[in-house]
Design a protein around this motif. Structure first.
Motif, PDB file in Angstrom:
ATOM      1  N   GLU A  31       0.814  -1.214   0.000  1.00  0.00           N
ATOM      2  CA  GLU A  31       0.000   0.000   0.000  1.00  0.00           C
ATOM      3  C   GLU A  31       0.851   1.269   0.000  1.00  0.00           C
ATOM      4  N   VAL A  32       2.097   1.116  -0.448  1.00  0.00           N
ATOM      5  CA  VAL A  32       3.034   2.241  -0.460  1.00  0.00           C
ATOM      6  C   VAL A  32       3.629   2.394  -1.864  1.00  0.00           C
ATOM      7  N   ALA A  33       3.617   3.623  -2.362  1.00  0.00           N
ATOM      8  CA  ALA A  33       4.243   3.919  -3.654  1.00  0.00           C
ATOM      9  C   ALA A  33       5.230   5.070  -3.468  1.00  0.00           C
ATOM     10  N   ASP A  82       2.404  -4.845 -10.764  1.00  0.00           N
ATOM     11  CA  ASP A  82       1.396  -5.916 -10.811  1.00  0.00           C
ATOM     12  C   ASP A  82       1.161  -6.552  -9.443  1.00  0.00           C
ATOM     13  N   ASN A  83       0.923  -7.836  -9.401  1.00  0.00           N
ATOM     14  CA  ASN A  83       0.583  -8.553  -8.165  1.00  0.00           C
ATOM     15  C   ASN A  83       1.674  -8.519  -7.108  1.00  0.00           C
ATOM     16  N   GLU A  84       2.833  -8.027  -7.465  1.00  0.00           N
ATOM     17  CA  GLU A  84       3.942  -7.956  -6.517  1.00  0.00           C
ATOM     18  C   GLU A  84       3.828  -6.739  -5.594  1.00  0.00           C
ATOM     19  N   SER A  85       2.999  -5.767  -6.002  1.00  0.00           N
ATOM     20  CA  SER A  85       2.911  -4.541  -5.192  1.00  0.00           C
ATOM     21  C   SER A  85       1.481  -4.027  -5.105  1.00  0.00           C
ATOM     22  N   PHE A 102       5.994  -0.130  -4.140  1.00  0.00           N
ATOM     23  CA  PHE A 102       6.255   0.207  -5.540  1.00  0.00           C
ATOM     24  C   PHE A 102       7.160   1.421  -5.621  1.00  0.00           C
ATOM     25  N   LEU A 103       8.150   1.379  -6.497  1.00  0.00           N
ATOM     26  CA  LEU A 103       9.031   2.512  -6.755  1.00  0.00           C
ATOM     27  C   LEU A 103       8.987   2.781  -8.250  1.00  0.00           C
TER      28      LEU A 103
END
Length: 172
Positions: A31-33, A82-85, A102-103
């Motif tokens: 839940e973090v970008a 995708d499903n990783e983040s 996600f970065l």
């Protein structure tokens, strides 16, 4: 940031602090970008091998070192959306979830809902002027701040001011 080789290392120091803070607050990694202006990164990391991918590798190494005793629980970062983040549907228990933060670029998450967005803009040494100005228009002034904040519960802005000599060395 003053030296050319300091860019990735300084980013890692700043982002590790942000990620560990979020982790300590028990906010799920997925839940973090962490978001950049693609033009800024294009200017700053174009000389670096692999650009953002190298930054992800450095970040993950640092996070692993911090969480040596609990490597399974160590937060991680990915370039994959995708499903990783942040697009993971979370059908499994969050306790067993392997999501990563996600970065990437603001444009990659426009229209998505992210609990915490960390926006990292770069500025010239005056602390006001952005790196990239296209036809007298600043690329990020309004649209990026709005895009980042629209679908987030919390927005953190980590402004980075770059030394004039560094910008001159890079031809910026």
């Amino acid at each position: 940031i003053g030296q050319d080789d300091e860019i990735p290392n300084t980013l890692v120091q700043i982002l590790v602090t942000v990620i560990t803070d979020v982790f300590k607050r028990n906010i799920h990694n997925g839940e973090v970008a962490i978001l950049f202006d693609d033009k800024d990164i294009g200017l700053l990391l174009s000389e670096e091998p692999a650009g953002l991918d190298a930054l992800v590798t450095l970040l993950n190494k640092s996070l692993n070192n911090i969480c040596k005793k609990q490597k399974k629980l160590a937060p991680e970062v990915t370039r994959s959306i995708d499903n990783e983040s942040i697009l993971n549907p979370h059908t499994d228990s969050l306790l067993r979830c392997k999501c990563k933060s996600f970065l990437g670029f603001v444009d990659e998450v426009k229209g998505l809902t992210v609990k915490i967005s960390v926006y990292v803009p770069f500025f010239r040494s005056d602390g006001i002027s952005p790196l990239f100005v296209d036809q007298s228009f600043v690329s990020r002034t309004s649209p990026y701040y709005k895009a980042v904040s629209r679908s987030s519960c919390e927005v953190q802005i980590q402004e980075i001011i770059l030394n004039d000599e560094l910008l001159q060395m890079r031809g910026i």
